[in-house]
Design an enzyme around this catalytic site. Structure first.
Site, PDB file in Angstrom:
ATOM      1  N   TYR A 171     -50.680 -40.463   8.605  1.00  0.00           N
ATOM      2  CA  TYR A 171     -49.364 -40.551   8.812  1.00  0.00           C
ATOM      3  C   TYR A 171     -48.566 -41.104   7.803  1.00  0.00           C
ATOM      4  CZ  TYR A 171     -45.440 -42.996  10.902  1.00  0.00           C
ATOM      5  OH  TYR A 171     -44.042 -43.307  11.172  1.00  0.00           O
ATOM      6  N   PHE A 183     -19.566 -25.473   5.570  1.00  0.00           N
ATOM      7  CA  PHE A 183     -20.564 -25.016   6.307  1.00  0.00           C
ATOM      8  C   PHE A 183     -20.733 -25.817   7.603  1.00  0.00           C
ATOM      9  CE2 PHE A 183     -25.050 -24.354   7.961  1.00  0.00           C
ATOM     10  CZ  PHE A 183     -25.054 -23.233   8.147  1.00  0.00           C
ATOM     11  N   THR A 184     -20.950 -25.198   8.712  1.00  0.00           N
ATOM     12  CA  THR A 184     -20.819 -25.740   9.799  1.00  0.00           C
ATOM     13  C   THR A 184     -21.425 -27.240  10.114  1.00  0.00           C
ATOM     14  OG1 THR A 184     -22.814 -24.550  10.649  1.00  0.00           O
ATOM     15  CG2 THR A 184     -20.910 -23.471  11.192  1.00  0.00           C
ATOM     16  N   ASP A 239     -25.865 -28.017  -2.075  1.00  0.00           N
ATOM     17  CA  ASP A 239     -26.673 -27.364  -0.869  1.00  0.00           C
ATOM     18  C   ASP A 239     -27.183 -26.276  -1.215  1.00  0.00           C
ATOM     19  OD1 ASP A 239     -27.357 -26.094   1.110  1.00  0.00           O
ATOM     20  OD2 ASP A 239     -25.625 -26.072   2.394  1.00  0.00           O
ATOM     21  N   LYS A 291     -34.920 -21.283   4.712  1.00  0.00           N
ATOM     22  CA  LYS A 291     -34.232 -20.312   4.126  1.00  0.00           C
ATOM     23  C   LYS A 291     -35.192 -19.712   3.043  1.00  0.00           C
ATOM     24  CE  LYS A 291     -30.874 -21.512   7.021  1.00  0.00           C
ATOM     25  NZ  LYS A 291     -29.925 -22.478   7.014  1.00  0.00           N
ATOM     26  N   ARG A 321     -19.386 -15.140  12.708  1.00  0.00           N
ATOM     27  CA  ARG A 321     -18.947 -16.191  11.596  1.00  0.00           C
ATOM     28  C   ARG A 321     -17.598 -16.049  11.704  1.00  0.00           C
ATOM     29  NH1 ARG A 321     -21.835 -20.033  12.057  1.00  0.00           N
ATOM     30  NH2 ARG A 321     -23.925 -20.154  11.044  1.00  0.00           N
ATOM     31  N   PHE A 346     -20.331 -22.845  18.464  1.00  0.00           N
ATOM     32  CA  PHE A 346     -20.613 -21.461  18.497  1.00  0.00           C
ATOM     33  C   PHE A 346     -22.283 -21.092  19.173  1.00  0.00           C
ATOM     34  CE2 PHE A 346     -23.533 -22.134  14.706  1.00  0.00           C
ATOM     35  CZ  PHE A 346     -23.105 -23.195  14.150  1.00  0.00           C
TER      36      PHE A 346
HETATM   37  C1  LIG Z   1     -28.879 -23.458   7.360  1.00  0.00           C
HETATM   38  C2  LIG Z   1     -28.209 -23.966   6.493  1.00  0.00           C
HETATM   39  C3  LIG Z   1     -28.002 -25.320   6.527  1.00  0.00           C
HETATM   40  C4  LIG Z   1     -28.502 -26.341   7.563  1.00  0.00           C
HETATM   41  O1  LIG Z   1     -29.994 -26.042   7.607  1.00  0.00           O
HETATM   42  P1  LIG Z   1     -30.919 -26.310   8.850  1.00  0.00           P
HETATM   43  O2  LIG Z   1     -32.072 -26.129   8.379  1.00  0.00           O
HETATM   44  O3  LIG Z   1     -30.552 -25.117   9.587  1.00  0.00           O
HETATM   45  O4  LIG Z   1     -30.585 -27.623   9.382  1.00  0.00           O
HETATM   46  C5  LIG Z   1     -27.169 -26.150   5.598  1.00  0.00           C
HETATM   47  N1  LIG Z   1     -26.324 -25.207   4.752  1.00  0.00           N
HETATM   48  C6  LIG Z   1     -26.383 -23.968   4.832  1.00  0.00           C
HETATM   49  C7  LIG Z   1     -25.760 -23.033   3.850  1.00  0.00           C
HETATM   50  C8  LIG Z   1     -27.136 -23.181   5.501  1.00  0.00           C
HETATM   51  O5  LIG Z   1     -27.460 -22.129   5.616  1.00  0.00           O
END
Ligand SMILES: *Cc1c(COP(=O)(O)O)cnc(C)c1O
Length: 466
Positions: free
Chosen positions: A80, A132-133, A223, A266, A390, A457
């Site tokens: 933990y 970004f969303t 980011d 990513k 998008r 979306f």
């Molecule tokens: C995917 C993404 C996020 C959010 O990350 P998650 O792991 O999906 O929560 C933030 N910024 C960008 C540019 C992304 O492509």
């Protein structure tokens, strides 16, 4: 008689890996796909993965892990508190990204949530190089307002500028003049810029943002979701960087920021995981405390030990020059094919995806009939290739007026997972896009019949207007 064959032009790269495990793919009939698409309300997010042939919905959590990453899964220390895998991850982040403190989260938006809650006060403005969303939503939920300060070139799909992720520094200065530095908790730098088509920001622009921010006493948060791919573009396109490694460029780039949010799904090639990192000790204390409320203890933050181990190894692999070259090279291969066939895509070709210009595909469809949503559906119907909208659906509504945001970019994203598909899959995809392009004049609009309140979306449903 001897045949005098000319050898084909040499390719500059091949995949720097070979296949050890395969996952069979299913092909489907057009009738079956028509049924699936109607059941999914013309939203590719609502399809079952079983009914998809080549899945280019996203590069998030969909990459193939290496043998070493899988081996790392067996080294999971599921304590933990104080898991050894946490310290491996911390070391990888410190080495390659350079930040002092690490707060693991379940994925990128977990980190965005923490950062927004800690730094944003109601009425604050948060400038960024395009929204970004999930990032913008967390800023808004914390009472902030996102302000787009990206270079105007980013809004033009045909503009060939090499760094369409750059900030418009004048716009940034103007905003600071208008609202005052005290109402700007941080500048949010996307690298690369997903919604602009996977476009990079240059080292020079990042340095200018840093200098401007320091002058006004404002923090800079990155980011870093695809910062490795951004570093590769700097190496390839920005004078003075061609002889450097991607790893050293990444480090210099991150050193210009105070911290970052990261989706490990990513660049870092894991199926789940993310983190928040920073250099400020006080901010770390706050984040390490808040993560306990929303994610988990500060040494796992929503991840299993094995997931942290896989991510630590994934980070090491992600900065390898051969890896990034092949990864972006595959995206360029697909994009170049479409360009050669006269199909409208965002230029230059992005790092993680090829973006089809739906406005240019379907000029007869008004934006509030969702041309990109339609195009993604048509592509699936044609071949079972799954892509993502998008455009206006992703852009959502203005929280103040309730109207749709009308983004200038109305795109369909063909997102390439890392180390998953072959060049033959890219060929099949390109041919399907070409077939849909041939029939572009027949496309009808869509009507939105269900609209969720947040990040619509993902779950919105549509009906065809024919
Ligand atoms: C995917 C993404 C996020 C959010 O990350 P998650 O792991 O999906 O929560 C933030 N910024 C960008 C540019 C992304 O492509």
């Amino acid at each position: 008689m001897e045949m005098n064959r000319v050898p084909p032009k040499r390719r500059s790269w091949a995949e720097p890996w070979k296949v050890k495990v395969v996952e069979p793919l299913k092909t489907t009939t057009r009738d079956h796909r028509r049924k699936c698409m109607a059941e999914a309300g013309y939203n590719t997010f609502l399809l079952r993965s079983e009914d998809v042939y080549i899945d280019l919905l996203t590069d998030s959590g969909t990459s193939a892990m290496s043998d070493r990453q899988w081996a790392g899964m067996m080294l999971g220390d599921e304590a933990y508190a104080g898991s050894r895998n946490y310290y491996h991850l911390q070391e990888a982040v410190q080495t390659y990204y350079g930040y002092r403190y690490l707060v693991p989260t379940h994925q990128g938006r977990g980190a965005e949530h923490l950062l927004s809650r800690i730094l944003i006060k109601p009425g604050d403005s948060v400038p960024g190089n395009m929204y970004f969303t999930t990032t913008r939503l967390h800023q808004e939920l914390a009472g902030g307002r996102f302000v787009d300060c990206i270079t105007p070139a980013a809004h033009d799909p045909a503009d060939p500028s090499p760094f369409k992720g750059d900030f418009d520094l004048d716009a940034l200065e103007r905003l600071i003049g208008e609202v005052g530095a005290a109402r700007i908790p941080y500048i949010c730098v996307g690298a690369t810029v997903n919604m602009a088509g996977g476009q990079p920001i240059s080292m020079a622009n990042m340095r200018a943002v840093r200098e401007l921010a320091t002058r006004h006493g404002i923090r800079v948060f990155l980011d870093a979701t695809r910062a490795v791919e951004n570093a590769y573009f700097i190496q390839q396109r920005e004078p003075g960087h061609v002889d450097r490694s991607v790893a050293s460029i990444l480090r210099e780039f991150c050193d210009l920021s105070d911290g970052c949010t990261m989706s490990g799904k990513k660049d870092a090639m894991v199926n789940i995981g993310g983190w928040l990192a920073m250099n400020d000790a006080e901010l770390y204390q706050e984040a390490a405390n808040l993560v306990v409320v929303y994610e988990g203890l500060h040494t796992y933050g929503g991840m299993a030990g094995r997931d942290m181990e896989a991510m630590a190894q994934g980070i090491v692999e992600s900065v390898d020059d051969d890896h990034v070259r092949a990864r972006v090279g595959q995206v360029e291969y697909l994009g170049q094919k479409l360009i050669d066939w006269g199909i409208p895509i965002v230029r230059p070709i992005g790092g993680h995806a090829v973006y089809l210009d739906a406005k240019a595909f379907y000029p007869h469809l008004p934006q509030d009939e969702f041309p990109a949503q339609r195009l993604a559906a048509e592509l699936y119907l044609d071949s079972g290739v799954r892509a993502m909208e998008r455009g206006i659906v992703s852009a959502g509504r203005d929280p103040a007026t309730g109207d749709h945001h009308y983004p200038r970019l109305e795109l369909v994203r063909l997102t390439i997972p890392r180390r998953v598909y072959t060049q033959a899959h890219m060929d099949v995809t390109a041919e399907s896009v070409a077939a849909v392009h041939e029939r572009r004049h027949e496309a009808k609009g869509l009507a939105m019949v269900f609209e969720p309140k947040y990040l619509r979306f993902f779950q919105a449903r549509f009906e065809s207007k024919d």
